[in-house]
Design a protein around this motif. Structure first.
Motif, PDB file in Angstrom:
ATOM      1  N   TYR A 267       0.843  -1.186   0.000  1.00 16.98           N
ATOM      2  CA  TYR A 267       0.000   0.000   0.000  1.00 16.98           C
ATOM      3  C   TYR A 267       0.879   1.236   0.000  1.00 16.98           C
ATOM      4  CZ  TYR A 267       1.380  -0.045   4.908  1.00 16.98           C
ATOM      5  OH  TYR A 267       2.120  -0.079   6.064  1.00 16.98           O
ATOM      6  N   PHE A 268       0.262   2.401  -0.211  1.00 16.21           N
ATOM      7  CA  PHE A 268       0.919   3.652   0.138  1.00 16.21           C
ATOM      8  C   PHE A 268       0.055   4.331   1.183  1.00 16.21           C
ATOM      9  CE2 PHE A 268      -1.592   7.097  -1.676  1.00 16.21           C
ATOM     10  CZ  PHE A 268      -2.337   6.485  -2.667  1.00 16.21           C
ATOM     11  N   ILE A 269       0.662   5.210   1.957  1.00 16.63           N
ATOM     12  CA  ILE A 269      -0.040   5.874   3.050  1.00 16.63           C
ATOM     13  C   ILE A 269      -0.771   7.103   2.528  1.00 16.63           C
ATOM     14  CG2 ILE A 269       0.245   7.114   5.237  1.00 16.63           C
ATOM     15  CD1 ILE A 269       2.549   5.210   5.887  1.00 16.63           C
ATOM     16  N   ASP A 270      -2.065   7.167   2.793  1.00 24.91           N
ATOM     17  CA  ASP A 270      -2.931   8.264   2.352  1.00 24.91           C
ATOM     18  C   ASP A 270      -2.822   9.472   3.298  1.00 24.91           C
ATOM     19  OD1 ASP A 270      -4.383   6.902   0.144  1.00 24.91           O
ATOM     20  OD2 ASP A 270      -5.007   5.565   1.749  1.00 24.91           O
ATOM     21  N   PRO A 271      -3.312  10.635   2.861  1.00 27.09           N
ATOM     22  CA  PRO A 271      -4.000  10.899   1.596  1.00 27.09           C
ATOM     23  C   PRO A 271      -3.099  11.433   0.477  1.00 27.09           C
ATOM     24  CG  PRO A 271      -4.281  12.783   3.020  1.00 27.09           C
ATOM     25  CD  PRO A 271      -3.459  11.778   3.784  1.00 27.09           C
ATOM     26  N   GLY A 322      -2.690  13.677  -7.950  1.00 26.28           N
ATOM     27  CA  GLY A 322      -3.804  13.050  -7.236  1.00 26.28           C
ATOM     28  C   GLY A 322      -3.848  13.276  -5.748  1.00 26.28           C
ATOM     29  N   SER A 323      -3.066  14.225  -5.223  1.00 25.09           N
ATOM     30  CA  SER A 323      -3.002  14.400  -3.772  1.00 25.09           C
ATOM     31  C   SER A 323      -3.533  15.770  -3.353  1.00 25.09           C
ATOM     32  CB  SER A 323      -1.554  14.272  -3.302  1.00 25.09           C
ATOM     33  OG  SER A 323      -1.026  13.005  -3.596  1.00 25.09           O
ATOM     34  N   PRO A 324      -4.313  15.811  -2.261  1.00 22.93           N
ATOM     35  CA  PRO A 324      -4.779  14.687  -1.452  1.00 22.93           C
ATOM     36  C   PRO A 324      -5.899  13.931  -2.162  1.00 22.93           C
ATOM     37  CG  PRO A 324      -5.718  16.712  -0.622  1.00 22.93           C
ATOM     38  CD  PRO A 324      -4.751  17.112  -1.696  1.00 22.93           C
ATOM     39  N   GLU A 329     -16.496  15.154  -2.791  1.00 20.68           N
ATOM     40  CA  GLU A 329     -16.894  14.894  -4.176  1.00 20.68           C
ATOM     41  C   GLU A 329     -17.041  16.202  -4.941  1.00 20.68           C
ATOM     42  OE1 GLU A 329     -20.381  12.490  -6.652  1.00 20.68           O
ATOM     43  OE2 GLU A 329     -20.335  12.462  -4.462  1.00 20.68           O
ATOM     44  N   GLY A 330     -16.474  16.228  -6.134  1.00 23.73           N
ATOM     45  CA  GLY A 330     -16.550  17.421  -6.969  1.00 23.73           C
ATOM     46  C   GLY A 330     -15.326  18.301  -6.886  1.00 23.73           C
ATOM     47  N   GLU A 331     -14.481  18.101  -5.875  1.00 24.71           N
ATOM     48  CA  GLU A 331     -13.258  18.886  -5.749  1.00 24.71           C
ATOM     49  C   GLU A 331     -12.076  18.104  -6.302  1.00 24.71           C
ATOM     50  OE1 GLU A 331     -12.357  20.683  -2.054  1.00 24.71           O
ATOM     51  OE2 GLU A 331     -14.441  21.216  -1.612  1.00 24.71           O
ATOM     52  N   GLU A 332     -11.180  18.800  -6.983  1.00 28.59           N
ATOM     53  CA  GLU A 332     -10.016  18.174  -7.587  1.00 28.59           C
ATOM     54  C   GLU A 332      -8.737  18.729  -6.965  1.00 28.59           C
ATOM     55  OE1 GLU A 332      -9.964  15.711  -9.730  1.00 28.59           O
ATOM     56  OE2 GLU A 332     -12.149  15.621  -9.957  1.00 28.59           O
ATOM     57  N   PRO A 333      -7.756  17.883  -6.693  1.00 29.50           N
ATOM     58  CA  PRO A 333      -6.495  18.391  -6.135  1.00 29.50           C
ATOM     59  C   PRO A 333      -5.700  19.153  -7.176  1.00 29.50           C
ATOM     60  CG  PRO A 333      -6.309  16.047  -6.617  1.00 29.50           C
ATOM     61  CD  PRO A 333      -7.742  16.415  -6.850  1.00 29.50           C
ATOM     62  N   GLU A 334      -4.871  20.079  -6.708  1.00 28.27           N
ATOM     63  CA  GLU A 334      -3.977  20.806  -7.590  1.00 28.27           C
ATOM     64  C   GLU A 334      -2.736  19.960  -7.878  1.00 28.27           C
ATOM     65  OE1 GLU A 334      -3.042  24.522  -5.821  1.00 28.27           O
ATOM     66  OE2 GLU A 334      -5.103  25.291  -5.904  1.00 28.27           O
ATOM     67  N   VAL A 335      -2.098  20.216  -8.988  1.00 26.52           N
ATOM     68  CA  VAL A 335      -0.858  19.520  -9.334  1.00 26.52           C
ATOM     69  C   VAL A 335       0.230  19.929  -8.345  1.00 26.52           C
ATOM     70  CG1 VAL A 335       0.920  19.167 -11.083  1.00 26.52           C
ATOM     71  CG2 VAL A 335      -1.481  19.410 -11.763  1.00 26.52           C
TER      72      VAL A 335
END
Length: 492
Positions: A267-271, A322-324, A329-335
């Protein structure tokens, strides 16, 4: 469907009683947004928790778990300035949230046996007596079948499976599950030893991993790399599919306290896909996980971790898109433009054996992360898209192991590669009980079979390189020291 595989828990799965002819590419788990209060790590200098606990309370937080072995407190607080206040207090060297603070909102909750006794014995046997062994190309690739003629592993060795729990009454696993060493860590990082807590969750990922490590030699299904060792279910994956830092920390310390010889961490540790030391909040979490791993290492545990499934060269700067991964729902992470101070945890941290993945041709699997001075060894993880231009993938090129409902099925990913390496370490530590963790790792890497870099790594068959392997004839960029070799590892 040929999308990038989930970096967290592997995809490509199919369940079948006697193998399979098709599978689906599962999407990454998507969790509901978090609800305040959320978790924080609070670190004091050295061991003990007196300063961290006092600081937590003074800042208006609540202590939910203390790990005095590593000077760490897991706290809860609803105020997003909590960590700023704590960091200013005397004796505190770090504090930060274990989850993305912007993810606060109300959650929607998902739906949420006693195994057979343990027996002695280390003798090996003929793998072909297991009904599904003919489909276990992976075991032959690492020469586990030949190693088994001498040993199936030592009953005094325990492998902690830090994952989504294990189906304890699975016919190929029941004899090897040790309830006394099993635990769930997903309740705010607090250990819960009840079988209902550490059993299989909404995912059978941990059950599949466990079968690769130690499916029993019993004339049923398959055989694992070390079929006579014990398995501890250390549940660090919650029902939403997340592995938050407090879960993983609990798992590492628990394994250390129980004296486990090996842990597997697929696994990797979220988020965050990559945690960055340049961010003071993330730096506190990195330090906390590093302390837990260092403590496990001092307690003589070998921690094996999967490299991840994002096709990244972990030795180079990466754009993390993809982080966090737990936003509403509906919000996207920034690069996030990351550098050498950012880490895939636990794979890129000290005191970890990091494993990349190959398919049946022993070439890097298309999804596998890689990187010179990052990868320690490689192992079979499956690659069902060996023919990238074929209309369908081939399940038989993935890894067959135990799945939910007492069945067997295929999955692929670095999550499937790591357990092969963990199983070999278990065999090594059983064959030579006097070896320390570091000595066992040296045997694993020394006896691995070197794999050279391919002249052109082109899994899409378009005559354009899809990744660059550093290391030439040694192949270290893709494969580290090489393919794990169970036979050589246990041969005097």
């Amino acid at each position: 469907m040929r999308t990038r595989m989930s970096h967290k828990l592997t995809a490509l799965s199919v369940t079948a009683a006697c193998g399979a002819t098709a599978f689906t590419l599962a999407a990454p788990a998507v969790a509901a947004p978090l609800q305040a209060p959320t978790a924080f790590v609070v670190l004091q200098g050295g061991t003990g928790t007196d300063k961290a606990s006092a600081a937590t309370r003074a800042a208006g937080g609540t202590v939910t778990q203390e790990w005095p072995q590593i000077g760490l407190v897991i706290a809860e607080a609803s105020d997003d300035t909590f960590d700023d206040r704590v960091r200013k207090m005397r004796g505190i060297v770090g504090a930060g949230p274990t989850r993305a603070l912007q993810a606060f909102s109300a959650p929607t909750a998902p739906a949420a046996g006693v195994p057979a006794g343990l027996g002695p014995g280390t003798a090996g046997g003929d793998d072909t007596a297991e009904p599904l062994n003919s489909q276990q190309w992976d075991m032959r690739m690492i020469k586990a079948d030949k190693a088994h003629l001498a040993t199936d592993g030592n009953r005094d060795v325990t492998v902690g499976v830090l994952d989504s729990g294990i189906e304890a009454d699975h016919p190929d696993l029941a004899a090897n599950i040790d309830p006394a060493q099993s635990v769930s860590c997903v309740d705010k990082g607090r250990p819960d030893t009840s079988p209902s807590a550490w059993g299989r969750s909404t995912s059978d990922h941990g059950t599949h991993v466990a079968g690769t490590i130690a499916a029993a030699r019993n004339g049923v299904g398959i055989v694992g790399v070390a079929p006579n060792v014990r398995l501890a279910a250390v549940k660090v994956v919650d029902d939403d599919g997340y592995i938050y830092p407090e879960y993983a920390i609990c798992g590492f310390v628990w394994a250390a306290e129980k004296g486990m010889e090996v842990t597997n961490n697929s696994y990797f540790i979220d988020p965050y896909y990559l945690w960055c030391k340049s961010n003071k909040d993330e730096r506190a979490v990195i330090t906390a996980v590093e302390r837990a791993l260092r403590y496990a290492d001092k307690k003589d545990v070998v921690n094996v971790a999967s490299a991840g499934n994002s096709r990244w060269d972990l030795s180079k700067p990466i754009d993390d898109t993809g982080s966090p991964n737990n936003l509403p729902e509906g919000e996207e992470p920034e690069v996030r433009h990351t550098d050498h101070r950012c880490y895939d945890m636990p794979a890129e941290l000290p005191n970890v054996v990091t494993v990349s993945s190959v398919g049946p041709t022993a070439e890097k699997a298309y999804y596998s992360n890689f990187g010179k001075n990052v990868i320690d060894v490689t192992a079979p993880g499956g690659d069902a898209w060996l023919d990238w231009n074929a209309p369908k993938s081939n399940a038989a090129d993935a890894i067959l192991s135990t799945t939910a409902g007492g069945k067997w099925g295929y999955k692929q990913g670095t999550s499937m590669a790591g357990p092969h390496a963990a199983g070999v370490v278990a065999l090594v530590r059983g064959a030579e009980p006097g070896l320390s963790a570091k000595q066992a790792v040296r045997v694993l890497t020394r006896e691995a079979d070197t794999l050279a870099c391919p002249e052109l790594y082109d899994y899409t068959d378009d005559n354009v390189a899809d990744a660059t392997c550093e290391g030439g004839a040694k192949g270290t960029g893709f494969y580290g020291a090489g393919m794990v070799d169970a036979l050589e590892a246990v041969t005097p």
